[in-house]
Design a protein around this motif. Structure first.
Motif, mmCIF file in Angstrom:
data_model
loop_
_atom_site.group_PDB
_atom_site.id
_atom_site.type_symbol
_atom_site.label_atom_id
_atom_site.label_comp_id
_atom_site.label_asym_id
_atom_site.label_seq_id
_atom_site.Cartn_x
_atom_site.Cartn_y
_atom_site.Cartn_z
ATOM 1 N N LEU A 78 32.935 74.982 2.692
ATOM 2 C CA LEU A 78 33.732 74.519 3.836
ATOM 3 C C LEU A 78 35.179 74.285 3.416
ATOM 4 C CD1 LEU A 78 34.103 73.350 6.708
ATOM 5 C CD2 LEU A 78 33.273 71.150 5.821
ATOM 6 N N PHE A 79 35.349 73.643 2.273
ATOM 7 C CA PHE A 79 36.688 73.366 1.744
ATOM 8 C C PHE A 79 37.489 74.662 1.592
ATOM 9 C CE2 PHE A 79 39.535 72.598 -1.923
ATOM 10 C CZ PHE A 79 40.274 71.534 -1.421
ATOM 11 N N ASP A 80 36.850 75.706 1.076
ATOM 12 C CA ASP A 80 37.530 76.992 0.899
ATOM 13 C C ASP A 80 37.813 77.665 2.244
ATOM 14 O OD1 ASP A 80 37.511 76.669 -1.832
ATOM 15 O OD2 ASP A 80 35.708 77.882 -2.152
ATOM 16 N N LEU A 81 36.841 77.687 3.122
ATOM 17 C CA LEU A 81 37.002 78.367 4.409
ATOM 18 C C LEU A 81 38.132 77.773 5.245
ATOM 19 C CD1 LEU A 81 33.264 78.943 5.427
ATOM 20 C CD2 LEU A 81 34.969 80.720 4.940
ATOM 21 N N LEU A 82 38.412 76.506 5.057
ATOM 22 C CA LEU A 82 39.507 75.878 5.800
ATOM 23 C C LEU A 82 40.863 76.514 5.489
ATOM 24 C CD1 LEU A 82 38.454 72.120 5.548
ATOM 25 C CD2 LEU A 82 38.617 73.476 7.650
ATOM 26 N N LEU A 83 40.960 77.188 4.353
ATOM 27 C CA LEU A 83 42.208 77.889 4.027
ATOM 28 C C LEU A 83 42.538 78.957 5.067
ATOM 29 C CD1 LEU A 83 41.764 78.410 0.177
ATOM 30 C CD2 LEU A 83 43.399 76.872 1.290
ATOM 31 N N GLY A 84 41.527 79.470 5.709
ATOM 32 C CA GLY A 84 41.738 80.510 6.718
ATOM 33 C C GLY A 84 42.434 80.009 7.968
ATOM 34 N N PHE A 85 42.591 78.682 8.095
ATOM 35 C CA PHE A 85 43.231 78.101 9.286
ATOM 36 C C PHE A 85 44.699 77.739 9.045
ATOM 37 C CE2 PHE A 85 38.716 77.472 9.934
ATOM 38 C CZ PHE A 85 38.549 77.817 11.280
ATOM 39 N N GLN A 86 45.204 78.049 7.871
ATOM 40 C CA GLN A 86 46.617 77.788 7.615
ATOM 41 C C GLN A 86 47.473 78.611 8.573
ATOM 42 O OE1 GLN A 86 47.934 78.047 3.536
ATOM 43 N NE2 GLN A 86 46.018 77.233 2.773
ATOM 44 N N SER A 87 48.549 77.999 9.059
ATOM 45 C CA SER A 87 49.513 78.628 9.976
ATOM 46 C C SER A 87 48.900 79.039 11.305
ATOM 47 C CB SER A 87 50.177 79.853 9.318
ATOM 48 O OG SER A 87 49.279 80.940 9.180
ATOM 49 N N ARG A 88 47.729 78.491 11.643
ATOM 50 C CA ARG A 88 47.121 78.788 12.948
ATOM 51 C C ARG A 88 47.348 77.603 13.898
ATOM 52 N NH1 ARG A 88 43.775 83.201 13.272
ATOM 53 N NH2 ARG A 88 43.076 84.095 11.286
ATOM 54 N N ARG A 98 42.396 68.117 3.456
ATOM 55 C CA ARG A 98 42.791 69.477 3.854
ATOM 56 C C ARG A 98 42.861 69.603 5.375
ATOM 57 N NH1 ARG A 98 40.926 74.576 0.492
ATOM 58 N NH2 ARG A 98 42.665 73.703 -0.699
ATOM 59 N N VAL A 99 41.922 69.025 6.088
ATOM 60 C CA VAL A 99 41.951 69.062 7.555
ATOM 61 C C VAL A 99 43.193 68.338 8.073
ATOM 62 C CG1 VAL A 99 40.800 68.299 9.665
ATOM 63 C CG2 VAL A 99 39.452 69.283 7.803
ATOM 64 N N ALA A 100 43.490 67.178 7.477
ATOM 65 C CA ALA A 100 44.675 66.421 7.878
ATOM 66 C C ALA A 100 45.942 67.233 7.655
ATOM 67 C CB ALA A 100 44.742 65.108 7.099
ATOM 68 N N GLY A 101 45.997 67.943 6.549
ATOM 69 C CA GLY A 101 47.162 68.779 6.270
ATOM 70 C C GLY A 101 47.324 69.897 7.274
ATOM 71 N N LEU A 102 46.221 70.520 7.670
ATOM 72 C CA LEU A 102 46.280 71.604 8.653
ATOM 73 C C LEU A 102 46.736 71.087 10.015
ATOM 74 C CD1 LEU A 102 42.969 73.411 7.649
ATOM 75 C CD2 LEU A 102 45.295 74.255 7.276
ATOM 76 N N LEU A 103 46.296 69.886 10.384
ATOM 77 C CA LEU A 103 46.729 69.293 11.657
ATOM 78 C C LEU A 103 48.211 68.907 11.605
ATOM 79 C CD1 LEU A 103 43.661 66.994 12.440
ATOM 80 C CD2 LEU A 103 44.281 69.119 13.616
#
Length: 591
Positions: free
Chosen positions: A325-335, A371-376
């Motif tokens: 899950l931690f790795d897959l969250l990288l796919g949401f960068q800049s989305r 990581r989720v907080a960073g993406l938000l």
């Protein structure tokens, strides 16, 4: 034969002029040339004059020999000049040249000396000299072109990269012949940089070299060539074939190159890579891809792992799902699309459950929350950022920093201070073991001072003046340096106290001294010139050159009255420091 004798006379005259004209009297080498000259004089009277002049020299005394030798040298030089020829026997033709578009430069050799040494030598501190010269426009000098091109092969890769990306592009296509001539598709390092630069300057003209590197180049050149084809749909089939290449570097370069395409075969290739050893690199490519099909599949895979983390009781399997899950969250960068934001907010709502998953020494639930907080925080969704800010009290220390990032973008100055200053000014008792309150205080301090990875987003204009007041009271030097303002008595006093202490001890050669002075110059500290001059002398005496360079960068920003004070200590400085000092001191004089 006569001309040969004349040349001998000229050579002997020069020898005596260098050795000393008083040695010309009775010189045996000149005496031997009198007879051949007299014979030549039977056909050409001018040689008889030369023979007589030689006699006058060898028969002269110590007082008259200088005058006689000068007369002989003048006569021989004049005759040799009449025998010279100019021009070429062949037909004249144009010489191929390159227009660098450079303006004339009056830069002195003394100013160029340290830069030329930095380009040609090895050792530390050279990158700073080169970058500072580039910022001053010194490379706009035709004398430096070949040296700059050669520096692309510098053994220190950061210099080679800097030259290739920042300096050489300014010369334009004029350097292409030199780059092409020295390119080796079997090479490494500098040759890879050459190929990328050639493609940047002339993508059409360099196409053959790029294709040659793809077909038979070294691994490094092949990776460089693939990066050149990032936007080439014509080569898409080739790029797709390289996603499964043997070389890991080539595979990763290919994944990066296909990220911008949305064809079905690209989506299939990226999804396939998610299950292999290149999964993380594939996810960086996925984050830049805007295929709806790929996004749906990414959401499906990530949701599966999130559910597994929350529902699985087996510790090993839960940690495996958490890492995935931690790795897959990288796919949401800049989305910032609705589907992605909705998923991230749903994941954020599970932060307390996720934080309970512990993994000593490895990825745990807190890492996922961060990581989720960073993406938000980095999304363009104001509502998502607001939810992150509102939840600041429930966030672990590492995730709190992302609430600061979001708050600085959306909150008013007063609200930002009201929400987050309690973490910073709190009086926290010391205790053994975990201390979340202390950790959060350090997170806020690091964010304000610019020491964290996301502090570039800190804007002094968006911060309440009370932050600086609090930092002075806490004697927090890093934060004071970051937030200091002109005429702020508390900041001025703390900075002076710190520099004085370093001058009295061994701290005068610390790297952070130049940072202190930079702040003092920025806030127009009344003693900034005095401290600068003292530190310049101290650092030169202990660690000249490399460490002194950090001070040199500050000179153009000093007050004008600093010129006379700096020039007063020049006699105390080493030649190495003076070479660095002259060009930047000239900048200050001209300001």
């Amino acid at each position: 034969m006569s001309i040969a004798v004349l040349n001998e006379v000229y050579a002997e005259t020069r020898r005596l002029a260098i050795a000393g004209s008083n040695l010309a009297s009775d010189d045996f080498r000149l005496k031997k040339l009198i007879d051949p000259l007299q014979k030549a004089g039977e056909k050409a009277p001018v040689f008889a004059r030369v023979a007589q002049a030689v006699k006058d020299v060898v028969s002269s005394d110590a007082e008259s020999s200088p005058q006689r030798l000068l007369e002989l040298g003048t006569l021989v030089t004049a005759i040799r000049y009449t025998q010279g020829r100019t021009g070429a026997a062949k037909e004249a033709r144009s010489i191929e040249g390159s227009d660098f578009g450079l303006t004339s430069s009056n830069t002195s050799a003394r100013v160029l000396k340290p830069l030329i040494e930095a380009l040609k030598s090895t050792g530390s501190g050279r990158l700073e000299i080169i970058s500072e010269a580039h910022e001053r426009g010194v490379f706009n000098d035709i004398r430096l072109v070949k040296l700059a091109v050669a520096a692309i092969d510098d053994g220190y890769s950061e210099i080679g990269e800097y030259v290739a990306t920042q300096i050489l592009p300014a010369y334009g296509t004029a350097i292409l012949p030199e780059l092409a001539q020295t390119l080796d598709v079997k090479g490494k390092g500098g040759h890879a940089r050459r190929l990328v630069l050639m493609h940047k300057l002339d993508s059409v003209g360099s196409r053959k070299k790029v294709e040659e590197a793809l077909e038979s180049g070294s691994k490094e050149l092949k990776v460089a060539a693939i990066s050149c084809l990032k936007d080439s749909e014509e080569h898409l089939s080739f790029l797709l074939s390289q996603v499964k290449a043997r070389s890991q570097e080539v595979r990763r370069a290919a994944l990066d190159a296909i990220a911008g395409f949305s064809q079905p075969e690209v989506v299939e290739a990226l999804l396939g890579a998610l299950g292999g050893t290149d999964a993380v690199f594939a996810l960086y490519a996925v984050s830049r891809n805007r295929s709806p099909e790929l996004l749906d599949r990414l959401l499906e895979l990530t949701n599966e792992q999130l559910e597994a983390v929350l529902a699985t009781k087996d510790k090993a399997k839960r940690l495996e799902a958490l890492t995935r899950l931690f790795d897959l969250l990288l796919g949401f960068q800049s989305r910032s699309d609705k589907k992605s934001i909705s998923f991230l907010l749903g994941c954020f709502e599970q932060r307390e459950n996720l934080a309970r998953v512990k993994n000593r020494g490895g990825t745990d639930g807190s890492c996922v929350v961060e990581r989720v907080a960073g993406l938000l925080a980095e999304s363009k969704s104001k509502s998502a950022q607001e939810q992150l800010i509102e939840a600041h009290e429930s966030l672990p220390p590492d995730a709190l920093e992302w609430a600061l990032v979001a708050g600085l973008q959306t909150c008013t100055i007063k609200r930002f201070f009201t929400l987050f200053s309690p973490y910073y000014v709190a009086t926290i008792p010391k205790k053994r073991g975990a201390n979340p309150a202390k950790d959060k205080q350090e997170v806020v301090a690091g964010f304000l001072s610019g020491e964290t990875g996301h502090s570039s987003q800190t804007s002094k204009a968006k911060l309440d003046s009370r932050w600086l007041e609090a930092a002075v009271k806490l004697n927090d030097l890093p934060v004071v340096m970051a937030l200091a303002q002109p005429k702020h008595r508390g900041a001025i006093k703390l900075l002076s106290k710190t520099v004085d202490a370093k001058l009295k001890g061994k701290g005068a050669t610390d790297y952070d001294v130049s940072d202190l002075l930079r702040v003092m110059i920025r806030i127009e500290h009344p003693k900034c010139v005095e401290h600068f001059v003292n530190l310049l002398v101290v650092q030169d005496g202990s660690r000249p050159g490399y460490y002194t360079h950090w001070l040199m960068e500050l000179i153009p920003y000093l007050p004008k009255d600093a010129v006379s004070k700096i020039e007063a200590v020049v006699p105390k400085l080493s030649e190495q420091t003076i070479d660095l000092l002259i060009p930047v001191l000239e900048q200050l004089k001209k300001r």
